[in-house]
Design a protein around this motif. Sequence first.
Motif, PDB file in Angstrom:
ATOM      1  N   GLU A  36       0.829  -1.197   0.000  1.00 35.91           N
ATOM      2  CA  GLU A  36       0.000   0.000   0.000  1.00 35.91           C
ATOM      3  C   GLU A  36       0.870   1.256   0.000  1.00 35.91           C
ATOM      4  OE1 GLU A  36      -3.714   0.098  -0.111  1.00 35.91           O
ATOM      5  OE2 GLU A  36      -2.788  -1.658  -1.059  1.00 35.91           O
ATOM      6  N   TYR A  37       1.976   1.240   0.726  1.00 36.30           N
ATOM      7  CA  TYR A  37       2.890   2.385   0.773  1.00 36.30           C
ATOM      8  C   TYR A  37       3.467   2.679  -0.610  1.00 36.30           C
ATOM      9  CZ  TYR A  37       6.939   5.246   2.093  1.00 36.30           C
ATOM     10  OH  TYR A  37       7.874   6.251   2.211  1.00 36.30           O
ATOM     11  N   SER A  38       3.651   1.639  -1.405  1.00 33.89           N
ATOM     12  CA  SER A  38       4.206   1.830  -2.751  1.00 33.89           C
ATOM     13  C   SER A  38       3.103   2.024  -3.790  1.00 33.89           C
ATOM     14  CB  SER A  38       5.070   0.623  -3.140  1.00 33.89           C
ATOM     15  OG  SER A  38       4.279  -0.545  -3.205  1.00 33.89           O
ATOM     16  N   ASN A  39       1.920   2.425  -3.323  1.00 34.93           N
ATOM     17  CA  ASN A  39       0.742   2.704  -4.144  1.00 34.93           C
ATOM     18  C   ASN A  39      -0.038   1.450  -4.537  1.00 34.93           C
ATOM     19  OD1 ASN A  39       0.998   5.522  -4.104  1.00 34.93           O
ATOM     20  ND2 ASN A  39       2.536   5.422  -5.742  1.00 34.93           N
ATOM     21  N   GLY A  40       0.521   0.281  -4.284  1.00 33.51           N
ATOM     22  CA  GLY A  40      -0.200  -0.980  -4.326  1.00 33.51           C
ATOM     23  C   GLY A  40      -0.962  -1.326  -5.578  1.00 33.51           C
ATOM     24  N   ASN A  41      -0.574  -0.806  -6.729  1.00 33.37           N
ATOM     25  CA  ASN A  41      -1.312  -1.115  -7.954  1.00 33.37           C
ATOM     26  C   ASN A  41      -0.688  -2.304  -8.687  1.00 33.37           C
ATOM     27  OD1 ASN A  41      -3.174   1.033  -7.663  1.00 33.37           O
ATOM     28  ND2 ASN A  41      -1.610   2.464  -8.397  1.00 33.37           N
ATOM     29  N   HIS A  42      -0.409  -3.369  -7.933  1.00 32.18           N
ATOM     30  CA  HIS A  42       0.198  -4.554  -8.516  1.00 32.18           C
ATOM     31  C   HIS A  42      -0.900  -5.587  -8.770  1.00 32.18           C
ATOM     32  CE1 HIS A  42       3.439  -2.522  -6.410  1.00 32.18           C
ATOM     33  NE2 HIS A  42       2.908  -2.845  -5.248  1.00 32.18           N
ATOM     34  N   ASN A  43      -0.778  -6.344  -9.860  1.00 30.15           N
ATOM     35  CA  ASN A  43      -1.735  -7.433 -10.034  1.00 30.15           C
ATOM     36  C   ASN A  43      -1.373  -8.568  -9.079  1.00 30.15           C
ATOM     37  OD1 ASN A  43       0.169  -9.258 -11.273  1.00 30.15           O
ATOM     38  ND2 ASN A  43      -0.139  -8.199 -13.221  1.00 30.15           N
ATOM     39  N   ILE A  44      -2.268  -9.518  -8.944  1.00 33.33           N
ATOM     40  CA  ILE A  44      -2.100 -10.540  -7.920  1.00 33.33           C
ATOM     41  C   ILE A  44      -0.865 -11.407  -8.163  1.00 33.33           C
ATOM     42  CG2 ILE A  44      -3.634 -12.170  -9.103  1.00 33.33           C
ATOM     43  CD1 ILE A  44      -3.219 -11.711  -5.278  1.00 33.33           C
ATOM     44  N   GLU A  45      -0.546 -11.674  -9.422  1.00 32.60           N
ATOM     45  CA  GLU A  45       0.628 -12.501  -9.714  1.00 32.60           C
ATOM     46  C   GLU A  45       1.907 -11.800  -9.265  1.00 32.60           C
ATOM     47  OE1 GLU A  45      -1.794 -11.921 -11.931  1.00 32.60           O
ATOM     48  OE2 GLU A  45      -2.694 -13.922 -11.933  1.00 32.60           O
ATOM     49  N   ILE A  46       1.993 -10.493  -9.538  1.00 29.95           N
ATOM     50  CA  ILE A  46       3.176  -9.738  -9.107  1.00 29.95           C
ATOM     51  C   ILE A  46       3.227  -9.666  -7.586  1.00 29.95           C
ATOM     52  CG2 ILE A  46       4.231  -7.436  -9.083  1.00 29.95           C
ATOM     53  CD1 ILE A  46       3.262  -7.075 -11.957  1.00 29.95           C
TER      54      ILE A  46
END
Length: 560
Positions: free
Chosen positions: A447-457
Motif C-alpha cells: 500500500e505504501y508503494s501505491n499498491g497497484n500490482h496485479n495478484i501474480e506480481i
Amino acid sequence: MSITKSQTEKIGSIFNGNRFIIPTYQRKYSWTDTERKALWQDIEESIKDKMNHFVGTLSFKENKSIGLSTDTVYEIIDGQQRITTIFILLKVLIDKISNEDVKKNQLSAFIGSHNNLKLQPLGIDGEFLNQLLFKPETLDAEKINKRSQKFMFSAKKLFTAFSNSLTETEIEERIIFIRDNIEVLVFNVVSQAQAVKMFSIINDRGLPLRILDKTKSILMLYSTLHLKEKLNDNINNSFEKIFDAYDDLLVCREKLGILGRLEENTIFTQHYYSSRKLFSSTWNNRDGADTIFDNLKVKCEELKDRPDELKLFIADYLEDFEKFAVSYSNLVQEVETKVIYQKTFRYLEFTATLYPLLVRLYMQGKLDDLLPILETIEVRVYKLRGTNPIADMYWLSSHISEYNLTVEEIKGHLVSFSEKFVNNHVFRTYLEGAIYGNGAVKYILSEYSNGNHNIEIYKDYQVEHIFSKDPNYDTTSYGFADDYDYEKNRLGNLSLLEKGINIGLGNLPPINKVNGYLKSTNTEIRNLAGQIQKGNFDKLNVDSRRDDIIEFSIIRFNLD
C-alpha cells in the motif's frame, strides 16, 4: 432383476436389469484419486489372491419404472460414491475390448447407451457423465468448473492410465472380477422413512459421512418420524443448494488461492457462530463441529413432542443455513470480478474468524460500506498484533443477524473492537518495532508503494532487507551500532522486491543493489534506488523512511 430387501449381492447382478438414479439432494461425486487408487489396488490384490472383494453397504429405494422400460429403477440412498466410481471404471475397461460385438454386449449389460445410462445423476452432473463416457472428445478439461465434474473427469483419466498397460486378456479378467467377485451388502428400503433411518446409521466404508450429510440426515429423521415428512422436500432442496455452494467454494479456493483450509466443518461452524438466535440456550463461540451437531440433535429432541415448534425450528434453521451458504459462495465468486474485493480478500486475505461477519454483512448489503474498517481490523489486530480474538467477532456476527443494525451502528461496534485490541498508540508501537516476518508487513509495504500490482506480481514479491539480513560488509560504517540484528528488521529497512531479483542480490550493500532495484516493477523501490545512487545512504535514511511509512500507515489504516 429386482434387488432383494437385504442380502449380499454381486455388482453384476445389481446392474443386470436395473437402473439407478442419484437424486439432486444427494451430495455430489467427491471421491479423489486417493479413494480411487485404493479401489484399484484392492481389485488387483483380490485378483492375485483369488478372493472376492467386499466394498461395503449400498442402500436403495425402488421407484416406479419409466415408460415401457422393463428395467427396475432404484434411487440410491447411500453408496453413490462407490457405485459411480465402479461405473466409470467399468466403462473404461469395456472401451478397451476389441471385439465390437462383445463390447456392445457388455455396454448393454452394465453401462447402457448414449443418453440412456444405467447410472444417472439427476441434473447437470447426469448430462456431464453421459458426455464423459460417450463423447469425451467434446470436453475441454480447462472449462470444467464444477468440482464434482472435475472429480469424474479425473476418475476416467486415472483409470484410463492404469488400464493402458493391461493386455486384452487382463482387461477381460478385471471386468469379470468386477462383475462376479465384487460384493456389496444391499439394503433395499421401501419407504422414505426407512431410507432416512438407514442413511443415518450406515457407515460408508469409502468416504465416512461428513458433517453436512449427518446434519441433513438428522433433520430428515426428525421430519420423517415426528412431522409426517412435511419438511422432507424443504430439507432436500435446501441441502442441494448447500452442497452446491460448498463445492463452488472449493473451486473458488483453488482458483483464487484464498480460504486456507476450508472444509465442510468450516461452513457448518461459521454459520453456527453467526446464528446464536437459533441456539439461544446452548450457543457457545468455542463449540466445535461435533458439539454443534450435538446441539442440533438436542434441540430437535427437546421439541419432538411439540411438532409445531419443531417444524418452526427446522424451517428457520434450513432457511438461514441455505441463505448463509449460498451468500458465502456468491461473495467468494465476486472476489474474482469485483475490484474493491481484490486487495482485502486476495492480497491481505481475511482471517477465517472474520468470515461469519463478512458473509452476514454481504447478506445484508452492508459489506462494501464497511470494507475499509474491516481491512483496518485485519491489518491491526489479526495480522500486525497476531492475535485471533473470536468472542467479540462471533458475538457481533450473531448480533447483526438478529437485529437490524445500521451501517453506522455496526461501524461503531467495529471501531470499539479495534480500540480494545489495537488503538493508535498500540498500532504505532508495533510499527516501531522489529517486525520483519509479521503478517501485515507485505500488505503495508504494498500500500505504501501505491499498491497497484496485479495478484501474480504481489504473490511474487518478497520482503527485502535494504541493508542485508546477513551483510558481507561492516554495518557500523553506515551508522548502525551493535543492535543491528534489531535495526535490520525494522520497517524502514524493508521493501518489496520480486523473488527472482531478490535472489540475485544476496548480502550486498545497498549501493550494489541499485541495478537490481531498477529492474523491479515496484515504483517505490526504483525510487529508492535513485536515492541510494545519490550517495551517503545510511541508517538516518532508513530511520526517516520508517517514520514516513508509520505516518502513512496511521492515516491509511485509520479508525475514522
